[in-house]
Design an enzyme around this catalytic site. Structure first.
Site, PDB file in Angstrom:
ATOM      1  N   PHE A  24       0.849  -1.192   0.000  1.00 14.42           N
ATOM      2  CA  PHE A  24       0.000   0.000   0.000  1.00 14.42           C
ATOM      3  C   PHE A  24       0.885   1.241   0.000  1.00 14.42           C
ATOM      4  CE2 PHE A  24      -2.280   3.400   2.254  1.00 14.42           C
ATOM      5  CZ  PHE A  24      -3.410   3.494   1.463  1.00 14.42           C
ATOM      6  N   GLY A  25       0.648   2.138  -0.972  1.00  9.57           N
ATOM      7  CA  GLY A  25       1.369   3.401  -1.051  1.00  9.57           C
ATOM      8  C   GLY A  25       0.443   4.568  -0.812  1.00  9.57           C
ATOM      9  N   TYR A  26       0.888   5.541  -0.027  1.00  9.57           N
ATOM     10  CA  TYR A  26       0.053   6.695   0.327  1.00  9.57           C
ATOM     11  C   TYR A  26       0.749   8.022   0.067  1.00  9.57           C
ATOM     12  CZ  TYR A  26       3.046   6.251   4.391  1.00  9.57           C
ATOM     13  OH  TYR A  26       4.143   6.129   5.193  1.00  9.57           O
ATOM     14  N   GLY A  27       2.012   7.988  -0.326  1.00  9.91           N
ATOM     15  CA  GLY A  27       2.772   9.194  -0.647  1.00  9.91           C
ATOM     16  C   GLY A  27       3.253   9.110  -2.083  1.00  9.91           C
ATOM     17  N   SER A  28       4.567   9.193  -2.280  1.00 12.17           N
ATOM     18  CA  SER A  28       5.108   9.143  -3.643  1.00 12.17           C
ATOM     19  C   SER A  28       4.844   7.801  -4.322  1.00 12.17           C
ATOM     20  CB  SER A  28       6.603   9.446  -3.636  1.00 12.17           C
ATOM     21  OG  SER A  28       7.307   8.465  -2.891  1.00 12.17           O
ATOM     22  N   GLU A  99      12.692   3.418   0.721  1.00 14.90           N
ATOM     23  CA  GLU A  99      11.973   3.834   1.934  1.00 14.90           C
ATOM     24  C   GLU A  99      12.843   3.702   3.189  1.00 14.90           C
ATOM     25  OE1 GLU A  99       8.927   5.172   1.540  1.00 14.90           O
ATOM     26  OE2 GLU A  99       9.071   4.740  -0.608  1.00 14.90           O
TER      27      GLU A  99
END
Length: 190
Positions: A24-28, A99
């Protein structure tokens, strides 16, 4: 905790026994998928809120002048939309490096925005106990910080503006991100 979390992530969660895993990605990670993936779907996690409280020493800032990037803050009554990617475990060599600045990965459940159902997958979160955590500030202060920050991956403002645009494409209203964007754009026109 050190802000370089590569070894800690690989030691805590070996993934080689899996054929694939959801991320799950929520930024870049919403708008910059610089890794191969098998599938991509919009998703949401519950109990978390996106905040620009994490320092970036390696991408959108420097050790002397860290930028500000998104992390998740545990907030039971909120949720956070983003993009989920189904990937093979070998992709995490790249992702753990990308990350590494204070982010730890862990498994959590997320639900699909484009249909019913949910899946368990990984998410990277930089908590307040990592050396790069900058903490809470108001949106105007965060915008001013972002406006003056730049690192090897480019201007910190580019990260913010691309994230805001990606959230609009997802039809996700994130008042924190949009308030920072408004403050940044207002300071540019002043």
């Amino acid at each position: 905790m050190s802000h370089n979390t590569i070894e800690e992530n690989q030691r805590a969660q070996p993934l080689n026994h899996l054929s694939s895993v959801w991320l799950f990605g929520y930024g870049s990670l919403i708008y910059k998928a610089d890794f191969p993936y098998l599938q991509r779907r919009p998703a949401r996690i519950h109990g978390w809120q996106r905040r620009f409280w994490q320092g970036s020493h390696d991408h959108r800032g420097t050790p002397e002048n860290p930028g500000r990037v998104a992390t998740l803050i545990e907030t039971p009554e909120h949720s956070c939309a983003g993009m989920a990617y189904k990937v093979t475990p070998d992709v995490f060599a790249h992702l753990d490096h990308r990350e590494k600045n204070g982010y730890l990965r862990f498994f959590t459940e997320f639900e699909w925005l484009d249909g019913n159902g949910s899946v368990e997958g990984l998410v990277y979160v930089a908590g307040p106990d990592n050396e790069a955590f900058l903490g809470e500030a108001n949106e105007t202060e965060i915008a001013a910080h972002i406006a003056r920050s730049e690192g090897p991956s480019g201007q910190n403002s580019e990260y913010l503006l691309k994230l805001a645009a990606a959230l609009r494409e997802l039809d996700e209203h994130d008042e924190h991100v949009f308030a920072i964007e408004r403050a940044l754009l207002a300071s540019d026109s002043a």
